[in-house]
Design an enzyme around this catalytic site. Structure first.
Site, PDB file in Angstrom:
ATOM      1  N   LEU A 195      37.627  25.906  -7.176  1.00 13.63           N
ATOM      2  CA  LEU A 195      39.275  27.655  -6.983  1.00 13.63           C
ATOM      3  C   LEU A 195      39.495  28.058  -7.925  1.00 13.63           C
ATOM      4  O   LEU A 195      40.559  26.560  -8.272  1.00 13.63           O
ATOM      5  CB  LEU A 195      39.751  27.048  -5.434  1.00 13.63           C
ATOM      6  N   HIS A 196      39.390  28.747  -8.225  1.00  6.64           N
ATOM      7  CA  HIS A 196      40.367  29.232  -9.547  1.00  6.64           C
ATOM      8  C   HIS A 196      41.420  30.728  -9.311  1.00  6.64           C
ATOM      9  O   HIS A 196      41.182  31.470  -9.899  1.00  6.64           O
ATOM     10  CB  HIS A 196      39.531  29.171 -10.608  1.00  6.64           C
TER      11      HIS A 196
END
Ligand code: UD1
Length: 363
Positions: free
Chosen positions: A204-205
């Protein structure tokens, strides 16, 4: 002929490495790489050069982090100088990061023929910085190299001259096919104490998922809850790591979600290849899981890579706890049937086709 390729951030390295290899096989081509330094950590940059067998960049601009304006501006200033030193006949920019638009702008204005690899992808969501980078880059470059049919359709709709648009396939998949034998030997999951085929891989980013602490808390909640069904491994991007630490959310994560440093290319490929399921908000991972046939839940409402949904193993899921939790269980229960087809021209030879086009232009 001297060709200069630009890399800046993690998702660029695997797109340029096969171009460098293909250029090395051509006697009449000199290929140089300029690294803007948008990503600079050992784990976000150096590891990829090693894993992909890529030569060190000829020039490193070292721009580092900053606001979008600051980062883009620093790349523009540094790249103008690099171009004057290298004087290439052709410039290749790839993907959709800030370095892509910054270098395209400099190169086109310097009157150097410029091509964009991974052209035409559109999420339709202008709140994504990458969407602005894609639109702006495609608007100014000379040659548009496209990975999937949606890119051809988008560029036609936007009125691009068909003579400038080339459907070549996907250089990211060139890298994947190249490194797969090594990834199979690596057995990274076992090294981490995970059983192959019985864990989830998480990344996740995206700013929309991680910069908002409440949204990140919701996502962490879903992961922690779902990890009671299968363990998870989560290589944490620096952007995400910093929010997790600042907000205290790191302490809320269930122990069966194993946080690790950002993984190198071969390690990550190894983890993807033996995962039961991948949960991500990345662009490129949607493509890699499609090529590997591994189910991928993308925690986003839009994708710029629709072929991964129509042909591959990608499921777009609203990034809400209820929708994500349901999707994870549906995929694990086998309730979702994926088409599992390899998209056209994702055959490991996209880089060769790009270079053939470039050589034709110079005739
Ligand atoms: C960038 C790209 C995105 C791509 C992603 C992959 C843009 C607009 N975004 O987003 O398209 O999917 O890379 O990683 O270009 N940081 C480090 N070390 C590094 C690199 C970054 O600590 O080596 C930190 C920075 O200080 C910053 C944060 O991570 O606080 C974000 O980095 P940045 O390059 O701005 O954007 P990404 O979120 O990585």
């Amino acid at each position: 002929m001297k060709i200069l390729s630009v890399v800046g951030a993690r998702p660029n390295f695997m797109k340029v490495a096969p171009i460098d290899r293909a250029a090395g096989a051509l006697a009449n081509v000199e290929h140089v790489i300029v690294h803007t330094g948008q990503h600079y950590d050992a784990s976000m940059s150096d590891a990829f050069f090693r894993d992909l067998n890529m030569p060190q960049p000829s020039t490193f601009l070292g721009v580092g982090s900053g606001s979008h304006g600051e980062q883009t501006a620093k790349v523009i200033v540094g790249f103008e100088q690099a171009l004057a030193e290298h004087r290439p006949d052709y410039v290749i920019v790839v993907g959709d990061v800030n370095s892509t638009i910054a270098c395209a702008l400099v190169s086109v204005k310097a009157g150097i023929r410029t091509g964009h690899v991974e052209s035409g992808l559109r999420s339709g969501d202008r709140a994504m910085p990458e969407e602005i980078n894609r639109l702006a880059t495609d608007a100014i470059v000379d040659d548009l190299f496209v990975t999937e049919q949606s890119g051809m359709d988008n560029l036609e709709r936007e009125g691009h001259d068909p003579a400038t648009v080339h459907f070549v396939g996907n250089t990211m998949i060139d890298s994947l096919l190249y490194a797969l034998p090594l990834a199979r030997q690596r057995q990274k999951a076992r090294q981490l104490g995970l059983e192959e085929g019985a864990y989830a891989l998480v990344t996740l980013h995206r700013p929309s998922n991680v910069d908002d602490v409440d949204q990140l808390r919701r996502l962490i909640g879903v992961l922690s809850e779902a990890s009671s069904r299968l363990p998870m491994v989560f290589p944490v991007h620096p952007r995400t790591r910093s929010v997790l630490e600042r907000s205290g959310l790191a302490a809320m994560i269930a122990p069966s979600v194993v946080l690790i440093e950002p993984a190198g290319y071969v390690d990550f490929l190894s983890l993807m290849q033996t995962a039961a399921i991948v949960l991500t908000d990345s662009g490129g991972i949607q493509e890699e899981t499609t090529a590997l046939g591994i189910p991928c839940i993308t925690a986003r409402t839009t994708t710029e890579r629709p072929i991964t949904v129509t042909h591959g193993t990608n499921l777009l899921v609203d990034p809400t706890p209820k929708a994500l939790y349901r999707a994870i269980h549906d995929v694990l229960d086998g309730a979702i049937v994926f088409p599992r087809q390899m998209p056209p021209l994702w055959d490991g030879r996209a880089s060769e086709r790009i270079l053939q086009h470039i050589l034709t232009f110079s005739k």
